[in-house]
Scaffold this motif. Structure first.
Motif, mmCIF file in Angstrom:
data_model
loop_
_atom_site.group_PDB
_atom_site.id
_atom_site.type_symbol
_atom_site.label_atom_id
_atom_site.label_comp_id
_atom_site.label_asym_id
_atom_site.label_seq_id
_atom_site.Cartn_x
_atom_site.Cartn_y
_atom_site.Cartn_z
ATOM 1 N N GLU A 145 2.703 -5.111 7.312
ATOM 2 C CA GLU A 145 1.767 -4.412 8.198
ATOM 3 C C GLU A 145 1.530 -2.973 7.780
ATOM 4 O O GLU A 145 0.601 -2.321 8.270
ATOM 5 N N SER A 147 0.411 0.213 5.505
ATOM 6 C CA SER A 147 -0.724 0.445 4.608
ATOM 7 C C SER A 147 -0.227 1.029 3.295
ATOM 8 O O SER A 147 0.303 2.144 3.267
ATOM 9 N N ASN A 149 -0.282 2.834 -0.353
ATOM 10 C CA ASN A 149 -1.049 3.858 -1.045
ATOM 11 C C ASN A 149 -0.623 3.849 -2.506
ATOM 12 O O ASN A 149 0.530 4.154 -2.819
ATOM 13 N N TYR A 163 4.628 3.428 0.958
ATOM 14 C CA TYR A 163 4.450 2.877 2.297
ATOM 15 C C TYR A 163 4.919 3.927 3.310
ATOM 16 O O TYR A 163 6.082 4.326 3.296
#
Length: 277
Positions: A145, A147, A149, A163
């Motif tokens: 869950e 996001s 980068n 994360y």
């Protein structure tokens, strides 16, 4: 609970390797059926590891050291599982925890316990805790869950995925910021070019390394750098005045946790490569 005190950078300039390791390296956080903790006066972090094997372990602090009846009476905590499947129970609510899942627990929670699904492959719960002044909800964030980068490049040996779990745009907290960085195979450098952030301190935990792998962790003032050899599942305390960077003998993963005056991830003082000494 082990106690570590803060150090002035002028004092650290004279430390030999043994003293640097004594002050800043946390070597033994994870042991079967133990809850190990280090309280550092650097932003009053508590860093810990919990490995439940065949039984449940409870989050308890030293009442004399904390001056509180429960661990989270005046604190918040972020927990990331770096082992097998397990579960954390918070005041009766069960949160299943896969590897690399994160759980934030806010001020005031009273009963926190840890368990593993399989004693042969136990969970390993790593946590950062700092003082809190307001209660935020307990929130679980699975790695699926979070996001991702993607940063860096294979040319610079720092291709990685970051994360962010507990931060201003994600799980809310009083002052704790926490996340994880995974380096891709063939990449060894983290946080280079480096930086400091005088408004907060940071803790690194290195893991997902070969048994004979090491990370050469860089620390110290930009013009007075030092290094420590860090092995898997060991953590480093990074004061606000210190750089925090490293290069490994292979790729690895590390968890970063911050606490201090603000929670703005981008608030950092960049150090030019020409100024490193």
């Amino acid at each position: 609970m082990e106690i570590r005190y803060a150090n002035h950078p002028n004092e650290v300039k004279g430390f030999d390797t043994a003293r640097l390791r004594q002050e800043f390296l946390l070597e033994s956080l994870f042991a079967a059926n133990e809850l190990n903790m280090v309280y550092t006066h650097v932003d009053r972090f508590i860093v810990g590891g919990v490995v439940p094997v065949g039984r449940t372990l409870k989050l308890e602090g030293d009442k004399k050291e904390l001056g509180a009846d429960t661990f989270l009476e005046r604190r918040e905590i972020g927990i990331i599982n770096i082992g097998g499947r397990g579960a954390i129970t918070v005041d009766g609510t069960v949160y299943p925890m896969e590897s690399k899942d994160c759980l934030y627990i806010g001020l005031g929670a009273r009963d926190v316990t840890f368990a593993s699904d399989d004693a042969a492959n136990p969970a390993k719960f790593y946590f950062n805790s700092c003082p809190a002044h307001k209660t935020y909800p307990t929130v679980k964030v699975a790695i699926s869950e979070a996001s991702p980068n993607h940063l860096g490049s294979i040319t610079n040996s720092n291709e990685r995925t970051i994360y962010r779990y507990i931060h201003t745009g994600g799980v809310q907290s009083c002052q704790l910021v926490m996340g994880m960085t995974l380096l891709k195979p063939g990449n060894m450098w983290n946080t280079m070019p480096c930086h400091t952030h005088n408004r907060r301190s940071e803790i690194y935990l290195y893991f997902d390394m070969p048994e004979d792998g090491v990370v050469f962790h860089m620390m110290g003032e930009p013009a007075e750098t030092r290094h420590l050899v860090v092995r898997g599942e060991q953590a480093i305390i990074s004061p606000s005045w210190s750089i925090h960077s490293g290069v490994g003998t292979s790729n690895y993963t590390f968890i970063w946790g911050m606490a201090g005056e603000n929670q703005i991830f981008e608030d950092m003082d960049a150090v030019a490569m020409k100024d490193l000494k």
